[in-house]
Motif scaffolding. Structure first.
Motif, mmCIF file in Angstrom:
data_model
loop_
_atom_site.group_PDB
_atom_site.id
_atom_site.type_symbol
_atom_site.label_atom_id
_atom_site.label_comp_id
_atom_site.label_asym_id
_atom_site.label_seq_id
_atom_site.Cartn_x
_atom_site.Cartn_y
_atom_site.Cartn_z
ATOM 1 N N LEU B 208 0.726 -1.141 0.114
ATOM 2 C CA LEU B 208 0.144 -0.009 -0.182
ATOM 3 C C LEU B 208 0.812 1.315 -0.147
ATOM 4 N N PHE B 209 2.245 1.072 0.057
ATOM 5 C CA PHE B 209 2.976 2.161 0.348
ATOM 6 C C PHE B 209 3.014 2.995 -1.137
ATOM 7 N N ILE B 210 2.848 2.428 -2.106
ATOM 8 C CA ILE B 210 2.526 2.649 -3.367
ATOM 9 C C ILE B 210 1.633 4.057 -3.460
ATOM 10 N N LEU B 211 0.435 3.382 -2.960
ATOM 11 C CA LEU B 211 -0.819 4.341 -2.888
ATOM 12 C C LEU B 211 -0.344 5.458 -1.951
ATOM 13 N N PHE B 212 0.424 5.305 -0.921
ATOM 14 C CA PHE B 212 0.832 6.374 0.039
ATOM 15 C C PHE B 212 1.594 7.278 -0.736
ATOM 16 N N PHE B 213 2.472 6.669 -1.581
ATOM 17 C CA PHE B 213 3.435 7.803 -2.245
ATOM 18 C C PHE B 213 2.719 8.787 -3.063
ATOM 19 N N ILE B 214 1.851 7.970 -3.854
ATOM 20 C CA ILE B 214 1.159 8.556 -4.727
ATOM 21 C C ILE B 214 0.325 9.855 -4.270
ATOM 22 N N GLY B 215 -0.451 9.332 -3.142
ATOM 23 C CA GLY B 215 -1.384 10.112 -2.415
ATOM 24 C C GLY B 215 -0.641 11.398 -1.964
ATOM 25 N N LEU B 216 0.672 11.085 -1.500
ATOM 26 C CA LEU B 216 1.384 12.016 -0.630
ATOM 27 C C LEU B 216 1.832 13.154 -1.699
ATOM 28 N N VAL B 217 2.260 12.729 -2.995
ATOM 29 C CA VAL B 217 2.719 13.720 -3.928
ATOM 30 C C VAL B 217 1.481 14.570 -4.412
ATOM 31 N N LEU B 218 0.358 13.950 -4.499
ATOM 32 C CA LEU B 218 -0.937 14.776 -4.885
ATOM 33 C C LEU B 218 -1.460 15.591 -3.700
ATOM 34 N N HIS B 219 -0.898 15.385 -2.694
ATOM 35 C CA HIS B 219 -1.663 15.939 -1.309
ATOM 36 C C HIS B 219 -1.635 17.545 -1.397
ATOM 37 N N GLY B 220 -0.565 18.236 -1.842
ATOM 38 C CA GLY B 220 -0.657 19.648 -2.001
ATOM 39 C C GLY B 220 -1.044 20.231 -3.239
ATOM 40 N N VAL B 221 -1.260 19.541 -4.223
ATOM 41 C CA VAL B 221 -1.748 19.883 -5.654
ATOM 42 C C VAL B 221 -2.848 20.998 -5.652
ATOM 43 N N GLY B 222 -3.830 20.704 -4.698
ATOM 44 C CA GLY B 222 -4.933 21.567 -4.442
ATOM 45 C C GLY B 222 -4.498 23.238 -3.892
ATOM 46 N N ARG B 223 -3.212 23.115 -3.373
ATOM 47 C CA ARG B 223 -2.839 24.489 -3.064
ATOM 48 C C ARG B 223 -3.832 24.954 -2.046
ATOM 49 N N ILE B 224 -3.983 24.064 -0.828
ATOM 50 C CA ILE B 224 -5.065 24.552 0.128
ATOM 51 C C ILE B 224 -4.468 25.541 1.241
ATOM 52 N N VAL B 225 -3.045 25.398 1.283
ATOM 53 C CA VAL B 225 -2.500 26.340 2.203
ATOM 54 C C VAL B 225 -2.477 28.028 1.721
ATOM 55 N N ARG B 226 -2.991 28.812 2.025
ATOM 56 C CA ARG B 226 -3.063 29.921 1.549
ATOM 57 C C ARG B 226 -2.399 31.338 2.368
ATOM 58 N N GLY B 227 -1.862 31.981 1.664
ATOM 59 C CA GLY B 227 -1.464 33.356 2.085
ATOM 60 C C GLY B 227 -1.414 34.410 1.359
ATOM 61 N N GLN B 228 -1.052 35.780 1.867
ATOM 62 C CA GLN B 228 -1.060 36.688 0.941
ATOM 63 C C GLN B 228 0.226 36.749 -0.048
ATOM 64 N N THR B 229 -0.245 37.147 -1.369
ATOM 65 C CA THR B 229 0.757 37.076 -2.163
ATOM 66 C C THR B 229 1.724 38.262 -2.094
ATOM 67 N N LEU B 230 2.949 38.123 -2.475
ATOM 68 C CA LEU B 230 4.261 39.086 -2.026
ATOM 69 C C LEU B 230 3.764 40.380 -2.729
ATOM 70 N N GLU B 231 3.184 40.626 -3.893
ATOM 71 C CA GLU B 231 2.904 41.853 -4.518
ATOM 72 C C GLU B 231 1.755 42.521 -3.609
ATOM 73 N N SER B 232 0.638 41.395 -3.112
ATOM 74 C CA SER B 232 -0.169 42.310 -2.247
ATOM 75 C C SER B 232 0.413 42.770 -0.902
ATOM 76 N N VAL B 233 1.234 42.141 -0.247
ATOM 77 C CA VAL B 233 2.021 42.561 0.980
ATOM 78 C C VAL B 233 2.842 43.894 0.854
ATOM 79 N N LYS B 234 3.289 43.985 -0.514
ATOM 80 C CA LYS B 234 3.764 45.568 -0.651
ATOM 81 C C LYS B 234 2.899 46.587 -0.533
ATOM 82 N N VAL B 235 1.544 46.218 -1.122
ATOM 83 C CA VAL B 235 0.622 47.469 -1.099
ATOM 84 C C VAL B 235 -0.225 47.415 0.012
#
Lengths: 186, 565
Positions: B208-235
């Motif tokens: 099942l580690f194969i499933l584990f690693f596939i899931g692990l790599v895809l885990h961040g694809v949705g970009r769910i951790v969000r913060g202000q963009t660098l341009e936005s912080v400037k203004v």
């Protein structure tokens, strides 16, 4: 190694699931999440599953390894007789216990793990396995012959090694009598 | 105290470095999310954000490490190269499975922290969608990005949902559930009880580690951790503007609306290297398994031991190594490890297999074990051999004085060692570094002696002929016996040959007194490094390990090497 006894794996999985269920419940209650009542149930169900699953069953074939201090749990679980002996009942019990966990995020993982454990128990039940308590073996008291009141505690005294190494043909010069007849050609 | 450092020093160092890196990553990434860019994220989540990201970084590190100790061909290659520099470093590679387990426990631990932190995160994101009040900053923040659905902060976009549904409908949530389940199933089926009793369940579930690693790599694809963009912080400086949230972007303020974006996935950068190495490892194993192997001789020994002699082109081995054997006619997927009992000087390779389970029983039947007629060579099953893989026994010849301790079937690697010693001494007359071998065999039943006793008998005979009988001193201990047998032993006390083994050296009864043995060897060989090699159960390993440490005094150094499967 032998034919797989599914119950052994189901037991590990259910114990892990119980712990996860209880932990999720604790987080849900401590953080006062929405639906914390399900979290409370999760704690109770998780602890109950852990207590039920802690005593390992005796294996059908091979040596059973007990968990530390499982004897008191074995006695409790054994007291329920056929309810705990039968794995169909256990599978059904785990399946029902896991359902309320699905209603709250904190307990979802515990719910799914317990569900999987329930399925493995079902497999075990279909293969005809059942739970046997591991009880300490009572040694039958040693039977000694009627004429022996107390068997000797120490071995008989032996002459020093030089004298002991007499060959069989020098029996007369030997320092002791052989308890059994020794012939030259053995 | 003895030379604890020589035996354990490098292991402890490696563990400390590994723990140190974990702590460093945890603290570094915890602090990395306390910066300005994530100010508004923290308004909603608080420190739970950092508590989720810090173990995530540790998970990246540990998931990178976990594949490496199980690339046994790579390790074998490394071991061969390193042992010219440092024997100690090479021995460290024998503890690969221990390290694999440690990293696995760390992964489980960090997964727990990560999940608990995210439970709080989900709850807080949900809260800020539900508290509909435009004077409440978290709610206002959650409404950002409603127009284009890209520059939002709160991944929960509506208040008509609940965290459970969100989890199953986001990539991060869904992959998270899948990989956590895979991890839990892998761990429960890897418990010692299951692993030792039902290897197949352990091995198949572990994939099942194969499933584990596939899931692990895809885990961040949705970009769910969000913060202000660098341009936005400037203004839009959060420190100054956060209190004016009711007038963001309106005419007259110098605080435009903040713009948010998600962090790109990072995990693949950590794990892609080891994943490629592992794929190469499996390809190497597959290639080696395709090489032709011919069974040349099958011998059935008493006490259910099957000896297989095979020939494989281009097969080179060292003493005490092991191979993995597969028999496609029994099972396509199962590879089982066996120690090689032949010496490198021989022209064939042999293994002694104890028949204990389904696979070995099937092998026995396939090789005609239950038939009495002679089988033709072409009717014997096809087998595949992967290996050889290195173990501590390779180091035997690097010590001047050697103690070999085998318990029961654990004596098999030493069969190879003793045969090789014999060939080296006699046939090639090479200058062998090893001057003295003390051999201890602890066995619970007499029949198990048979095939090994033959080997010892022939060695004994040949040594007497060449007059070097004190090169090898062996002690066989029978640890269990029945009363009827005991009577027989007592009678045969005077006989010249041992009643059980037929050897000149008498069998000893009970367990050896290790304290005496070690002291005797220490006095006999002052100032030398004595290699102690054990193949046997953990209890014996602990006992011998302690003896090594306590008997290593000025001069004599006992170095402990242990192997088991």
């Amino acid at each position: 190694m032998g034919k797989i006894e599914w119950a052994m794996w189901a037991n590990e999985q259910a114990l892990a699931a119980g712990l996860i269920y209880a932990t999720g419940g604790i987080v849900g209650v401590a953080g006062q999440f929405r639906g914390w009542q399900f979290a409370c149930f999760g704690i109770a169900a998780g602890v109950f599953v852990c207590l039920l699953e802690y005593p390992r069953s005796k294996r059908g074939k091979g040596t059973s390894v007990e968990r530390t201090g499982q004897y008191c749990f074995t006695v409790c679980v054994k007291a329920f007789g056929p309810l705990t002996r039968n794995y169909y009942i256990r599978a059904f019990l785990h399946a029902t216990l896991c359902v309320p966990g699905g209603f709250m995020l904190a307990t979802v993982l515990g719910c799914v793990c317990l569900g999987i454990a329930s399925l493995i128990y079902l497999t075990a039940a279909i293969h005809g396995e059942h739970w046997e308590p591991i009880l300490p073996r009572r040694e039958p008291p040693k039977r000694v012959g009627d004429s022996i009141k107390e068997p000797p505690q120490n071995p008989p005294p032996r002459p020093p090694p030089e004298l002991r190494r007499k060959k069989a043909d020098k029996l007369e010069a030997a320092a002791y009598d052989n308890p059994m007849s020794v012939t030259v050609s053995e | 105290m003895g030379n604890f450092a020589a035996n354990e020093g490098l292991s402890i160092f490696v563990i400390l470095v590994w723990l140190g890196i974990n702590v460093f990553l945890f603290v570094y990434f915890y602090l990395a999310f306390l910066i300005e860019r994530y100010y508004y994220t923290r308004v909603i989540l608080g420190h739970a954000l950092s508590w989720a990201r810090a173990p995530a970084a540790c998970l990246n590190f540990n998931c990178m490490l976990i594949l490496l100790p199980v690339c046994r061909n790579l390790l074998s290659f490394l071991r061969g190269s390193i042992q010219y520099c440092s024997r100690t470093a090479a021995r460290q590679l024998d503890r690969n499975l221990t390290f694999h387990k440690l990293v696995a426990y760390m992964i489980a631990f960090h997964t727990a922290i990560h999940i608990i932190a995210h439970l709080f995160n989900f709850e807080r994101f949900m809260d800020s969608q539900l508290m509909i009040n435009s004077s409440y900053l978290p709610y206002v923040l959650s409404q950002m990005g409603n127009n284009d659905n890209r520059s939002y902060l709160n991944p929960i976009r509506t208040n008509e949902t609940n965290p459970t549904i969100v989890m199953f409908t986001t990539i991060a949530g869904l992959t998270g559930v899948v990989i956590t389940l895979a991890l839990i199933l892998i761990i429960t089926s890897s418990m010692e009880v299951i692993r030792r009793s039902y290897f197949e369940v352990f091995w198949f579930t572990h994939h099942l580690f194969i499933l584990f690693f596939i899931g692990l790599v895809l885990h961040g694809v949705g970009r769910i951790v969000r913060g202000q963009t660098l341009e936005s912080v400037k203004v839009h400086n959060p420190d100054e503007c956060h209190s004016q949230f009711e007038t963001w972007g309106k005419n007259g303020t110098n605080c435009p609306e903040p713009v948010f974006a998600g962090n790109p996935p990072m995990t693949w950068k950590w794990v892609v290297g080891p994943m490629i190495l592992y794929v190469c490892e499996r390809l190497v194993r597959f290639y080696r398994s395709q090489q032709k192997v011919v069974i040349t001789k099958v011998v059935m020994h008493p006490s259910k031991t099957l000896e297989l002699q095979m020939k494989k082109k281009g097969f080179k081995m060292e003493v005490g190594q092991y191979v993995f054997i597969q028999c496609p006619s029994i099972s396509q997927l199962e590879w089982h490890p066996f120690t090689l009992t032949s010496a490198p000087e021989e022209d064939h390779l042999s293994v002694h297999i104890r028949i204990v389970g389904d696979w070995t029983q099937a092998l026995y039947t396939a090789c005609g074990g239950d038939k009495t007629v002679v089988m033709d060579a072409w009717t014997l099953p096809k087998v595949a051999v992967d290996g050889p893989f290195g173990t501590a026994s390779e180091d035997v010849f690097r010590y001047e004085v050697v103690m070999l301790v085998g318990a029961g079937i654990g004596v098999t690697p030493f069969a190879s060692v003793l045969k090789s010693v014999w060939y080296k001494h006699v046939q090639e007359n090479k200058n062998v570094f090893t001057k003295k071998i003390y051999f201890y065999w602890l066995c619970p039943e007499t029949q198990a002696f048979e095939w090994f006793a033959d080997l010892l008998q022939s060695l004994e005979r040949q040594m007497m002929e060449k007059d070097i009988s004190d090169f090898l001193s062996y002690n066989i201990y029978l640890t269990r016996w029945k009363d009827a047998e005991a009577a027989h032993f007592r009678v045969q006390y005077e006989a010249e040959d041992d009643p059980i083994t037929g050897l000149k050296q008498k069998t000893l009864y009970g367990k050896p007194n290790w304290d005496n043995e070690f002291s005797a060897i220490a006095t006999q060989h002052p100032g030398s490094k004595v290699g102690v090699f054990l193949c046997g159960p953990m209890a014996l390993a602990t006992a011998l390990g302690k003896q090594c440490i306590s008997h290593t005094e000025s001069g004599t150094e006992f170095i402990f090497n242990k192997e088991n499967f």
